[in-house]
Scaffold this active site. Structure first.
Site, PDB file in Angstrom:
ATOM      1  CB  CYS A  19     115.068 -52.189 -19.639  1.00 40.16           C
ATOM      2  SG  CYS A  19     113.471 -53.015 -19.605  1.00 40.16           S
ATOM      3  CB  CYS A  27     111.606 -53.238 -14.743  1.00 39.06           C
ATOM      4  SG  CYS A  27     111.274 -53.498 -16.480  1.00 39.06           S
ATOM      5  CG  ASP A  47      80.959 -29.630 -28.348  1.00 34.88           C
ATOM      6  OD1 ASP A  47      80.035 -29.136 -27.670  1.00 34.88           O
ATOM      7  OD2 ASP A  47      81.661 -30.558 -27.956  1.00 34.88           O
ATOM      8  CB  CYS A  52     112.652 -49.688 -16.089  1.00 35.68           C
ATOM      9  SG  CYS A  52     114.019 -50.845 -16.256  1.00 35.68           S
ATOM     10  CE  LYS A  74      73.705 -33.611 -28.580  1.00 30.58           C
ATOM     11  NZ  LYS A  74      73.622 -34.082 -27.247  1.00 30.58           N
ATOM     12  CB  CYS A  84     114.961 -55.932 -17.251  1.00 32.02           C
ATOM     13  SG  CYS A  84     114.948 -54.379 -16.363  1.00 32.02           S
ATOM     14  CE1 TYR A 104      71.744 -20.766 -32.605  1.00 27.86           C
ATOM     15  CE2 TYR A 104      73.961 -21.678 -32.570  1.00 27.86           C
ATOM     16  CZ  TYR A 104      72.861 -21.172 -31.905  1.00 27.86           C
ATOM     17  OH  TYR A 104      72.870 -21.092 -30.545  1.00 27.86           O
ATOM     18  CE  LYS A 108      73.322 -29.581 -30.130  1.00 26.48           C
ATOM     19  NZ  LYS A 108      74.354 -29.282 -29.155  1.00 26.48           N
ATOM     20  CD  GLU A 113      71.603 -24.435 -38.903  1.00 23.84           C
ATOM     21  OE1 GLU A 113      72.461 -24.049 -38.082  1.00 23.84           O
ATOM     22  OE2 GLU A 113      70.484 -23.935 -39.008  1.00 23.84           O
TER      23      GLU A 113
HETATM   24  S1  IVH Z   1      69.859 -23.982 -33.260  1.00 25.20           S
HETATM   25  C1  IVH Z   1      66.707 -23.477 -29.909  1.00 25.20           C
HETATM   26  N1  IVH Z   1      71.981 -24.632 -34.603  1.00 25.20           N
HETATM   27  O1  IVH Z   1      73.253 -26.318 -29.467  1.00 25.20           O
HETATM   28  C2  IVH Z   1      68.151 -23.326 -29.855  1.00 25.20           C
HETATM   29  N2  IVH Z   1      72.101 -24.679 -32.240  1.00 25.20           N
HETATM   30  O2  IVH Z   1      71.486 -27.912 -27.791  1.00 25.20           O
HETATM   31  C3  IVH Z   1      68.611 -22.960 -31.201  1.00 25.20           C
HETATM   32  N3  IVH Z   1      74.293 -25.297 -31.364  1.00 25.20           N
HETATM   33  O3  IVH Z   1      72.208 -23.749 -27.348  1.00 25.20           O
HETATM   34  C4  IVH Z   1      69.722 -23.752 -31.540  1.00 25.20           C
HETATM   35  N4  IVH Z   1      75.287 -25.540 -33.297  1.00 25.20           N
HETATM   36  O4  IVH Z   1      74.480 -23.495 -28.497  1.00 25.20           O
HETATM   37  C5  IVH Z   1      71.434 -24.476 -33.392  1.00 25.20           C
HETATM   38  N5  IVH Z   1      73.783 -25.142 -35.933  1.00 25.20           N
HETATM   39  C6  IVH Z   1      73.249 -24.991 -34.730  1.00 25.20           C
HETATM   40  C7  IVH Z   1      74.006 -25.196 -33.545  1.00 25.20           C
HETATM   41  C8  IVH Z   1      73.374 -25.039 -32.311  1.00 25.20           C
HETATM   42  C9  IVH Z   1      75.428 -25.588 -32.004  1.00 25.20           C
HETATM   43  C10 IVH Z   1      74.114 -25.296 -29.891  1.00 25.20           C
HETATM   44  C11 IVH Z   1      73.510 -24.021 -29.362  1.00 25.20           C
HETATM   45  C12 IVH Z   1      72.317 -24.428 -28.558  1.00 25.20           C
HETATM   46  C13 IVH Z   1      72.571 -25.882 -28.335  1.00 25.20           C
HETATM   47  C14 IVH Z   1      71.261 -26.605 -28.188  1.00 25.20           C
END
Ligand code: IVH
Length: 669
Positions: free
Chosen positions: A437, A414, A118, A432, A320, A417, A234, A116, A114
């Site tokens: 200029c 400046c 933010d 300036c 990552k 100039c 998730y 991740k 999936e």
């Molecule tokens: S699974 C065991 N899936 O990432 C924790 N986490 O670094 C289960 N996060 O605290 C996490 N997208 O806030 C999972 N598709 C995703 C995610 C996700 C973002 C975040 C989540 C977690 C942190 C872990």
């Protein structure tokens, strides 16, 4: 309507509204317009006001409401909320697989991967299918009860689609189920929020994650509503006989919970690596920020069997993308002069790779920022690149100093100039003082031909520099006088490019009023304000003759902008440029929009269902109306939403026309 009929209608409306929420957020489909949906919500609201005994916690009207909280209650998670271990390259993920395979040697592993997101992890508890309690992760064991704040997020259902579940699974949902997922703010909402923060002189949020976190921490859920948060589930913490993580996602979707459509089943690590590269490629275009993917062992039995190390499950990792930060050395600090004459210090860096591209300079913004960072020439620093933005220096590594670093002195003249440099009161930038200029002139020309202005193809900064060096142009109007023969003697200007350029210039001679205003490079006037000015005045002549007060009646124009526009048109050099330009170009004037609320004064009280207070104000202003903070004799309309305040009584006393939301919407049409 009889009470019994009202009850039935309320039930039907709730079902219908919920159905459209499900279509829109979960299935990404839209069957009826937002306005029609608002209208249904409004009808429901009215009926519930009449028969409050029929209000249920899962009613869409219950998303906002209630008094601001004094504090958040603590909540203990039934099952600990874990975090993830990170890996950064294919070797590390293979090592991870090796480690877990050792523990379950005879099992074949497949994965569910999936994006991740933010944002922030939250837990949602549903009892009998109704949203009961939502909380933050906290320390994983104890979090905070943010139910009220989560309710305003439409992607989170107040009621699960229990009937869908029953039809598909031929059984009832367990009494209690928990859904976990990520609350986040889209890049777009983040940009809009910071724009508003800036307008209100409030501190800006550093990134969408901080903005989402700051929003969820609000004790007043009405503020959360205005922050436009989103959610993706998730995980499903409930035994619904699912065997795989993939099935958990499918079930969540069936229950009406939003899941990320980018998630993917992966047979093996080759598939995972392919997915990682794919998301890496498209992530710039995803509407939210992400710094990696999450890889889960798909088989739930094996996931559990693999257990936990520290605070993370063994069966999942965050894969990552390389950090968008790197360290390098500041070789020099130079000053750039912008189009408005502002002096911007720029750090010249020893080239370094950050997030796939080489960075060799970073903006230092202004003198205050140099002082804040305490940066010296020769320093080792951390540079950061976020999305498409210009690289930034986030920190000086003081421990790496040798003593040979040199302090940078901000110039008092400046560098182009030689004119004096001034710092206006209340501003961070130095300017300036010389309007003529050369550096400013050049930057103005770059701006003039740029995409949102005259959009002259084949005429980038390099060519402009050459034209200036050869004395072929002095100002923007000269561009339109260029002939093919002028260009050919210039070194490396091939005949073909000369023809192309002249053709492009000829094609751009006709321009809309808004683009022209933007192209002039008037300080503080961006594209949006240029459009507002064009819409309001209709011709350049009228803008030129407008006084500061009249300029201020334009939608997005405030004190500072009005002054800047007024002064720009009264400058001799600018007048000469306009005269010259008017002989070379053709401006498409526009018909001024009829402003149907011109001169009308509105007072707003109570909460509207279909829009926020801010949106209502903008709509009134768009149509030429004004907003007053309290009802007076001159007030034309008092718009009363739910739970109106004291303004309502005052309006009533003064005999001001009071209108409800529906009437208000009609007026706006
Ligand atoms: S699974 C065991 N899936 O990432 C924790 N986490 O670094 C289960 N996060 O605290 C996490 N997208 O806030 C999972 N598709 C995703 C995610 C996700 C973002 C975040 C989540 C977690 C942190 C872990």
């Amino acid at each position: 309507m009889l009470k019994q009929e009202a009850k039935q209608r309320i039930e039907k409306l709730k079902k219908e509204i919920n159905h459209h929420r499900y279509l829109y957020h979960v299935l990404d489909k839209q069957e009826i317009s937002e306005a029609a949906l608002d209208s249904l919500k409004h009808e429901l609201y009215k009926l519930e006001q009449q028969y409050p005994e029929f209000i249920t916690p899962d009613s869409p009207t219950q998303r906002v409401g209630g008094q601001p909280l004094k504090e958040f209650k603590k909540v203990e998670h039934k099952i600990r909320m874990l975090s993830l271990q990170d890996v950064f390259d294919e070797q590390e993920i293979e090592d991870w697989q090796k480690r877990i395979k050792k523990l379950i040697p005879n099992e074949k592993l497949d994965y569910y991967a999936e994006v991740k997101m933010d944002g922030l992890a939250v837990s949602l508890i549903y009892k009998k299918g109704i949203f009961f309690q939502g909380s933050t992760r906290g320390n994983g064991i104890i979090g905070e009860d943010i139910t009220q704040n989560l309710k305003v997020i439409e992607a989170i259902p107040l009621k699960l689609e229990t009937e869908n579940f029953f039809k598909e699974m031929k059984k009832n949902l367990p009494e209690e189920i928990e859904i976990r997922g990520e609350v986040f703010m889209s890049k777009k909402s983040f940009g809009e929020l910071n724009k508003i923060q800036k307008k209100n002189n409030q501190p800006l949020f550093a990134n969408p994650r901080n903005a989402a976190a700051g929003s969820l921490r609000q004790l007043d859920s009405k503020i959360v509503l205005s922050r436009k948060l989103d959610f993706y589930a998730y995980d499903l913490v409930a035994d619904l006989s699912q065997k795989t993580h993939q099935e958990s996602h499918q079930l969540a979707k069936l229950l009406g919970v939003k899941v990320n459509p980018e998630s993917r089943y992966c047979r093996d690590l080759t598939d995972v690596a392919e997915y990682y590269r794919y998301i890496g490629k498209i992530r710039q275009n995803l509407p939210y920020l992400t710094d990696g993917i999450v890889v889960n062992v798909n088989n739930i039995f094996l996931f559990k069997k693999l257990g936990i190390v520290g605070k993370a499950p063994r069966a999942a990792v965050a894969f990552k993308y390389p950090a968008e930060q790197a360290t390098t050395i500041v070789e020099d600090i130079i000053i750039q002069i912008g189009r408005t004459g502002a002096l911007t210090p720029v750090a010249i860096l020893e080239p370094v790779k950050v997030a796939g591209s080489t960075v060799s300079r970073a903006t230092l913004h202004n003198e205050d920022e140099i002082n804040r960072l305490g940066i010296k020439i020769g320093d080792s620093v951390i540079v950061q690149k976020a999305g498409d933005v210009i690289p930034d220096i986030v920190k000086v590594l003081l421990n790496l100093r040798t003593g040979k670093e040199k302090k940078f002195k901000f110039p008092s003249q400046c560098p182009v100039c030689g004119s004096a440099v001034i710092r206006k009161k209340g501003e961070v930038a130095h300017y300036c003082a010389n309007k003529n200029c050369f550096a400013q002139n050049k930057e103005n020309l770059y701006h003039f031909v740029s995409k949102s202005a005259f959009d002259i193809k084949h005429l980038g900064p390099k060519i402009i520099d050459k034209l200036l060096e050869n004395g072929l142009i002095e100002d923007a109007a000269d561009i339109f006088k260029l002939k093919r023969g002028d260009l050919e003697p210039i070194e490396r200007f091939a005949e073909k490019s000369a023809v192309n350029l002249i053709e492009a210039i000829n094609q751009s001679g006709k321009i809309s009023l808004a683009r022209l205003i933007y192209a002039l490079g008037i300080r503080h006037i961006g594209e949006e304000t240029a459009i507002d000015l064009a819409d309001y005045f209709g011709s350049l002549e009228k803008i030129k003759n407008a006084g500061e007060e009249e300029l201020k009646s334009v939608q997005s124009v405030g004190e500072v902008m009005a002054k800047s526009i007024y002064e720009w048109f009264r400058d001799k050099k600018n007048s000469r440029l306009l005269d010259k330009l008017s002989r070379e170009i053709e401006i498409e004037n526009i018909k001024v929009k009829k402003l149907k609320l011109k001169g009308k004064i509105f007072v707003l009280t109570g909460n509207l269902q279909s829009m926020t207070r801010e949106e209502a104000k903008n709509k009134i202003r768009d149509l030429g109306g004004e907003i007053s903070s309290s009802a007076g004799k001159n007030t034309d309309f008092a718009v009363a939403g739910a739970e109106p305040g004291s303004k309502y009584e005052k309006a009533e006393r003064l005999g001001v026309k009071i209108i409800g939301e529906k009437e208000f919407l009609d007026i706006l049409k």
